[in-house]
Write a protein that holds these residues in place. Structure first.
Motif, PDB file in Angstrom:
ATOM      1  N   LEU A 120     -44.009  23.008  -9.385  1.00 45.76           N
ATOM      2  CA  LEU A 120     -44.662  22.855 -10.677  1.00 45.76           C
ATOM      3  C   LEU A 120     -45.208  21.434 -10.797  1.00 45.76           C
ATOM      4  O   LEU A 120     -44.477  20.464 -10.544  1.00 45.76           O
ATOM      5  CB  LEU A 120     -43.665  23.118 -11.799  1.00 45.76           C
ATOM      6  CG  LEU A 120     -44.186  22.961 -13.231  1.00 45.76           C
ATOM      7  CD1 LEU A 120     -45.133  24.096 -13.573  1.00 45.76           C
ATOM      8  CD2 LEU A 120     -43.037  22.903 -14.232  1.00 45.76           C
ATOM      9  N   PRO A 121     -46.473  21.257 -11.169  1.00 49.74           N
ATOM     10  CA  PRO A 121     -47.004  19.895 -11.338  1.00 49.74           C
ATOM     11  C   PRO A 121     -46.175  19.124 -12.363  1.00 49.74           C
ATOM     12  O   PRO A 121     -45.926  19.614 -13.475  1.00 49.74           O
ATOM     13  CB  PRO A 121     -48.431  20.128 -11.836  1.00 49.74           C
ATOM     14  CG  PRO A 121     -48.774  21.510 -11.397  1.00 49.74           C
ATOM     15  CD  PRO A 121     -47.506  22.285 -11.424  1.00 49.74           C
ATOM     16  N   ASP A 122     -45.733  17.936 -12.000  1.00 45.04           N
ATOM     17  CA  ASP A 122     -44.896  17.164 -12.920  1.00 45.04           C
ATOM     18  C   ASP A 122     -45.649  16.767 -14.180  1.00 45.04           C
ATOM     19  O   ASP A 122     -45.044  16.417 -15.196  1.00 45.04           O
ATOM     20  CB  ASP A 122     -44.335  15.928 -12.221  1.00 45.04           C
ATOM     21  CG  ASP A 122     -45.436  15.066 -11.618  1.00 45.04           C
ATOM     22  OD1 ASP A 122     -46.057  14.281 -12.362  1.00 45.04           O
ATOM     23  OD2 ASP A 122     -45.671  15.182 -10.405  1.00 45.04           O
ATOM     24  N   GLY A 123     -47.004  16.843 -14.140  1.00 49.89           N
ATOM     25  CA  GLY A 123     -47.785  16.533 -15.330  1.00 49.89           C
ATOM     26  C   GLY A 123     -47.504  17.467 -16.495  1.00 49.89           C
ATOM     27  O   GLY A 123     -47.720  17.091 -17.657  1.00 49.89           O
ATOM     28  N   VAL A 124     -47.025  18.673 -16.194  1.00 47.88           N
ATOM     29  CA  VAL A 124     -46.684  19.610 -17.271  1.00 47.88           C
ATOM     30  C   VAL A 124     -45.603  19.007 -18.163  1.00 47.88           C
ATOM     31  O   VAL A 124     -45.600  19.217 -19.384  1.00 47.88           O
ATOM     32  CB  VAL A 124     -46.220  20.953 -16.677  1.00 47.88           C
ATOM     33  CG1 VAL A 124     -45.665  21.861 -17.768  1.00 47.88           C
ATOM     34  CG2 VAL A 124     -47.369  21.644 -15.955  1.00 47.88           C
ATOM     35  N   LEU A 125     -44.707  18.243 -17.563  1.00 45.21           N
ATOM     36  CA  LEU A 125     -43.609  17.645 -18.329  1.00 45.21           C
ATOM     37  C   LEU A 125     -44.064  16.462 -19.177  1.00 45.21           C
ATOM     38  O   LEU A 125     -43.262  15.911 -19.933  1.00 45.21           O
ATOM     39  CB  LEU A 125     -42.498  17.187 -17.378  1.00 45.21           C
ATOM     40  CG  LEU A 125     -41.916  18.264 -16.456  1.00 45.21           C
ATOM     41  CD1 LEU A 125     -40.784  17.691 -15.632  1.00 45.21           C
ATOM     42  CD2 LEU A 125     -41.438  19.452 -17.268  1.00 45.21           C
ATOM     43  N   ARG A 126     -45.329  16.090 -19.064  1.00 42.12           N
ATOM     44  CA  ARG A 126     -45.851  14.977 -19.860  1.00 42.12           C
ATOM     45  C   ARG A 126     -46.924  15.432 -20.847  1.00 42.12           C
ATOM     46  O   ARG A 126     -47.666  14.597 -21.374  1.00 42.12           O
ATOM     47  CB  ARG A 126     -46.411  13.894 -18.936  1.00 42.12           C
ATOM     48  CG  ARG A 126     -45.352  13.237 -18.056  1.00 42.12           C
ATOM     49  CD  ARG A 126     -45.887  11.985 -17.364  1.00 42.12           C
ATOM     50  NE  ARG A 126     -46.934  12.309 -16.420  1.00 42.12           N
ATOM     51  CZ  ARG A 126     -46.725  12.648 -15.142  1.00 42.12           C
ATOM     52  NH1 ARG A 126     -45.483  12.731 -14.679  1.00 42.12           N
ATOM     53  NH2 ARG A 126     -47.730  12.922 -14.338  1.00 42.12           N
ATOM     54  N   CYS A 127     -47.016  16.723 -21.092  1.00 43.72           N
ATOM     55  CA  CYS A 127     -47.941  17.237 -22.121  1.00 43.72           C
ATOM     56  C   CYS A 127     -47.255  17.099 -23.475  1.00 43.72           C
ATOM     57  O   CYS A 127     -46.644  18.058 -23.988  1.00 43.72           O
ATOM     58  CB  CYS A 127     -48.313  18.680 -21.829  1.00 43.72           C
ATOM     59  SG  CYS A 127     -49.342  18.923 -20.366  1.00 43.72           S
ATOM     60  N   ALA A 128     -47.352  15.926 -24.044  1.00 42.28           N
ATOM     61  CA  ALA A 128     -46.571  15.589 -25.234  1.00 42.28           C
ATOM     62  C   ALA A 128     -46.912  16.437 -26.442  1.00 42.28           C
ATOM     63  O   ALA A 128     -46.104  16.560 -27.367  1.00 42.28           O
ATOM     64  CB  ALA A 128     -46.752  14.107 -25.569  1.00 42.28           C
ATOM     65  N   SER A 129     -48.101  17.051 -26.457  1.00 41.57           N
ATOM     66  CA  SER A 129     -48.521  17.846 -27.613  1.00 41.57           C
ATOM     67  C   SER A 129     -47.977  19.265 -27.592  1.00 41.57           C
ATOM     68  O   SER A 129     -48.093  19.983 -28.589  1.00 41.57           O
ATOM     69  CB  SER A 129     -50.051  17.895 -27.666  1.00 41.57           C
ATOM     70  OG  SER A 129     -50.573  18.424 -26.453  1.00 41.57           O
ATOM     71  N   LEU A 130     -47.377  19.701 -26.496  1.00 40.45           N
ATOM     72  CA  LEU A 130     -46.937  21.086 -26.360  1.00 40.45           C
ATOM     73  C   LEU A 130     -45.889  21.455 -27.407  1.00 40.45           C
ATOM     74  O   LEU A 130     -44.904  20.747 -27.595  1.00 40.45           O
ATOM     75  CB  LEU A 130     -46.361  21.333 -24.970  1.00 40.45           C
ATOM     76  CG  LEU A 130     -47.355  21.691 -23.853  1.00 40.45           C
ATOM     77  CD1 LEU A 130     -46.648  21.732 -22.511  1.00 40.45           C
ATOM     78  CD2 LEU A 130     -48.035  23.024 -24.144  1.00 40.45           C
ATOM     79  N   ALA A 131     -46.110  22.611 -28.046  1.00 46.75           N
ATOM     80  CA  ALA A 131     -45.111  23.173 -28.957  1.00 46.75           C
ATOM     81  C   ALA A 131     -44.427  24.385 -28.343  1.00 46.75           C
ATOM     82  O   ALA A 131     -43.290  24.701 -28.680  1.00 46.75           O
ATOM     83  CB  ALA A 131     -45.760  23.575 -30.283  1.00 46.75           C
ATOM     84  N   ARG A 132     -45.126  25.089 -27.420  1.00 50.15           N
ATOM     85  CA  ARG A 132     -44.553  26.258 -26.756  1.00 50.15           C
ATOM     86  C   ARG A 132     -44.951  26.235 -25.290  1.00 50.15           C
ATOM     87  O   ARG A 132     -46.117  26.011 -24.954  1.00 50.15           O
ATOM     88  CB  ARG A 132     -45.029  27.549 -27.425  1.00 50.15           C
ATOM     89  CG  ARG A 132     -44.323  28.798 -26.901  1.00 50.15           C
ATOM     90  CD  ARG A 132     -44.630  30.038 -27.729  1.00 50.15           C
ATOM     91  NE  ARG A 132     -45.966  30.546 -27.497  1.00 50.15           N
ATOM     92  CZ  ARG A 132     -46.356  31.783 -27.830  1.00 50.15           C
ATOM     93  NH1 ARG A 132     -45.519  32.607 -28.432  1.00 50.15           N
ATOM     94  NH2 ARG A 132     -47.586  32.182 -27.602  1.00 50.15           N
ATOM     95  N   LEU A 133     -43.973  26.497 -24.401  1.00 47.07           N
ATOM     96  CA  LEU A 133     -44.218  26.427 -22.964  1.00 47.07           C
ATOM     97  C   LEU A 133     -43.449  27.539 -22.265  1.00 47.07           C
ATOM     98  O   LEU A 133     -42.223  27.635 -22.397  1.00 47.07           O
ATOM     99  CB  LEU A 133     -43.776  25.059 -22.422  1.00 47.07           C
ATOM    100  CG  LEU A 133     -43.852  24.848 -20.907  1.00 47.07           C
ATOM    101  CD1 LEU A 133     -45.298  24.955 -20.417  1.00 47.07           C
ATOM    102  CD2 LEU A 133     -43.263  23.490 -20.526  1.00 47.07           C
ATOM    103  N   TYR A 134     -44.172  28.373 -21.503  1.00 48.93           N
ATOM    104  CA  TYR A 134     -43.563  29.405 -20.671  1.00 48.93           C
ATOM    105  C   TYR A 134     -44.032  29.203 -19.232  1.00 48.93           C
ATOM    106  O   TYR A 134     -45.238  29.139 -18.971  1.00 48.93           O
ATOM    107  CB  TYR A 134     -43.937  30.804 -21.159  1.00 48.93           C
ATOM    108  CG  TYR A 134     -43.131  31.239 -22.353  1.00 48.93           C
ATOM    109  CD1 TYR A 134     -41.934  31.939 -22.196  1.00 48.93           C
ATOM    110  CD2 TYR A 134     -43.547  30.929 -23.647  1.00 48.93           C
ATOM    111  CE1 TYR A 134     -41.178  32.317 -23.299  1.00 48.93           C
ATOM    112  CE2 TYR A 134     -42.803  31.305 -24.749  1.00 48.93           C
ATOM    113  CZ  TYR A 134     -41.620  32.000 -24.565  1.00 48.93           C
ATOM    114  OH  TYR A 134     -40.861  32.371 -25.661  1.00 48.93           O
TER     115      TYR A 134
END
Length: 556
Positions: A217-231
């Motif tokens: 998984l790209p580690d950038g996903v963990l830095r999407c600070a605006s995310l409210a929901r993640l699957y």
């Protein structure tokens, strides 16, 4: 799903381990690829529904250039098939849709599939600015070539998603990627994730379609600070020690068929301080222990995962702990969950329950430390042919003194042990039966003697009992055995409800109304906090009236 159950017996730390494990099982059935090709559609079916359903394949009638040219605005609206959606009103020749306010038009655009919403820019100069001003929705199910199957080649799908995100100024309301393989597309995947982070993506569903499986998984996903929901689905989770999560607004997280270390789950819970719903579906944890320590979590859902232990360590806001477990026996420890209200399905064959450091055993003297006074809804799977499991039921009732709704699912089993005669008659009452239990829901009852004795025990001791719901398909047979008379038209055969008019004096001598009920239990209902009881739904299309006679039988 048999592969996930068998995985409990193996140490799976990478997808190479998963693939090897599946291949070793090939002599018993499908190959590793066939198993994964079956699992992935299943876990995708568990996801929350998309914002916009995918269009039918017959609608995909554009050329390749039209399909992916998301920034062009030079085409004439008369030459564009999208213009057919905005035909003038018949009769007066006036274009009434274009007279709507920009807010209403933006609302219309937000309800269109990805391709059609972008192509509204070619309708007129006024429409040209509406799509960029509408929060972006992207779904790879909307991006297809004409005449091709739903499975889009990874290169073209990744390119289309990248161009769509790049063409829109943001913000990005939601992105759903469930049909795209990113094999040999790692750079495109990184660009997509970076673009989403820069444009404040709020909702992200990101699945990798095998093969190969072992995609990080790209580690950038963990830095999407605006995310409210993640699957996330079918990924190897990054090392959070090297890539610290920055998800301050995340409220809902689902990990599907994902390999993740226990330490990474701990890091996520520590860094996601607004997280309310955490779910796992057919995921692999190393070393198979889920530790819940969070000040914000309201619900935890485990769905057919390979876990050896679930530990609720410190969860002051946790209200729901739900699981649909398979595989080997596992330990469920509840240490600190003062607001826990919904628990289940507890499988008495698979789960060993421990409350406050005390292992719950059949027939034990339940102390205050082994009680959950906040619990309102409890669901349990029991084999009435097993003496130990039957004896656990009254013990569990003493553990939950404020219980209001009890679900009991009867699981078929061979009669290994015999429950002593007079067992239920010898039992006394408990706090929940005397003062709180209002609803009893019986799933899959088979008219076994022990089932009927249990039902009679609850009816006799339940002083506040108002509703008994039998969820089963053979309602006629059950009523024929329990009642003197069966109505000519039983109606829907998913179950029935018995409702008593008065709350005092036990169930004896009280009128009962009978109506159908149906099973409600699913992953989507489990993660939905707006659903009060995720285990069943009552139905009242047909109603009967029943009462107790002097010989304790039901009469309709």
């Amino acid at each position: 799903m048999d592969a996930a159950a068998a995985a409990d017996r193996a140490e799976l730390r990478t997808y190479a381990d998963v693939e090897e494990f599946f291949n070793n099982m090939s002599s018993e059935g499908p190959s590793a690829q066939d198993r994964i090709d079956y699992i992935v559609p299943y876990i995708i079916s568990l996801l929350p529904p998309p914002f916009i359903p995918a269009p039918d394949a017959a609608d995909a009638s554009d050329s390749e250039d039209e399909h992916f040219s998301l920034t062009s605005s030079s085409s004439s609206s008369s030459d564009d098939p999208a213009g057919a959606f905005f035909l003038p009103a018949q009769g007066d020749g006036q274009d009434r849709i274009s007279r709507l306010t920009n807010d209403l038009l933006a609302n219309v655009i937000s309800r269109l599939p990805t391709k059609e919403s972008a192509r509204t820019m070619v309708l007129s100069s006024r429409w040209r600015g509406l799509w960029p001003a509408t929060p972006l929705l992207v779904d790879d199910a909307h991006l297809r070539y004409p005449g091709e199957s739903r499975e889009i080649p990874g290169f073209h799908a990744a390119r289309a998603i990248t161009r769509c995100v790049a063409a829109h100024p943001g913000p990005v309301r939601g992105v759903r990627v469930t049909r795209t393989s990113f094999h040999a597309q790692e750079y495109a995947l990184q660009r997509i994730v970076s673009g989403l982070a820069a444009k404040n993506v709020q909702d992200l569903v990101l699945f990798n379609r095998p093969w190969p499986l072992n995609m990080p998984l790209p580690d950038g996903v963990l830095r999407c600070a605006s995310l409210a929901r993640l699957y996330l689905g079918v990924w190897h989770f990054p090392d959070t020690a090297a890539h610290r999560p920055n998800l301050p607004n995340l409220q809902e997280l689902g990990l599907f068929h994902t390999i993740i270390a226990d330490s990474d789950i701990d890091a996520l819970l520590a860094r996601c301080r607004k997280l309310k719903v955490l779910s796992f579906a057919m995921s692999y944890n190393c070393a198979s222990r889920l530790r819940v320590r969070s000040r914000s979590l309201s619900a935890v859902v485990e769905w057919r995962c390979s876990l050896e232990e679930i530990l609720v360590d410190d969860a002051p806001c946790l209200e729901r702990l739900l699981f649909d477990s398979i595989g080997e026996r596992r330990l469920l420890k509840i240490v600190q969950a003062p607001r826990l209200e919904v628990l289940g399905f507890l499988d008495l064959q698979l789960h060993e329950l421990q409350i406050g450091g005390i292992v719950i055993k059949a027939g034990m003297n339940v102390r205050a430390r082994a009680m959950l006074p906040s619990l309102k809804i409890f669901a349990v799977k029991v084999r009435f042919s097993d003496q130990t499991e039957v004896k656990m039921l009254p013990t569990l009732l003493r553990c939950f003194p404020s219980l209001e709704t009890l679900h009991v699912m009867s699981i078929p089993g061979s009669p290994d042990t015999v429950v002593p005669a007079g067992f239920w008659e010898s039992l006394g009452s408990c706090d929940c039966l005397r003062s709180h239990l209002k609803t009893l829901v019986l799933h899959g009852f088979q008219n076994l003697n022990q089932e009927l004795l249990f039902l009679n025990y609850i009816l006799e001791k339940g002083k506040m009992l108002k509703t008994v719901c039998i969820v089963r398909s053979e309602i006629d047979d059950f009523l024929a055995e329990a009642c003197h008379m069966v109505p000519a038209e039983v109606g829907p055969t998913s179950g029935f409800i018995l409702e008593r008019g008065t709350p005092s004096g036990g169930s004896t001598g009280s009128d009962i109304s009978v109506c159908p009920a149906s099973r409600f239990w699913s992953f989507q209902h489990a993660i939905d906090l707006s659903v009060k009881d995720p285990f069943y739904a009552s139905r009242h299309e047909v109603t009967w009236i029943a009462c107790r006679t002097e010989d304790e039988s039901l009469c309709l």
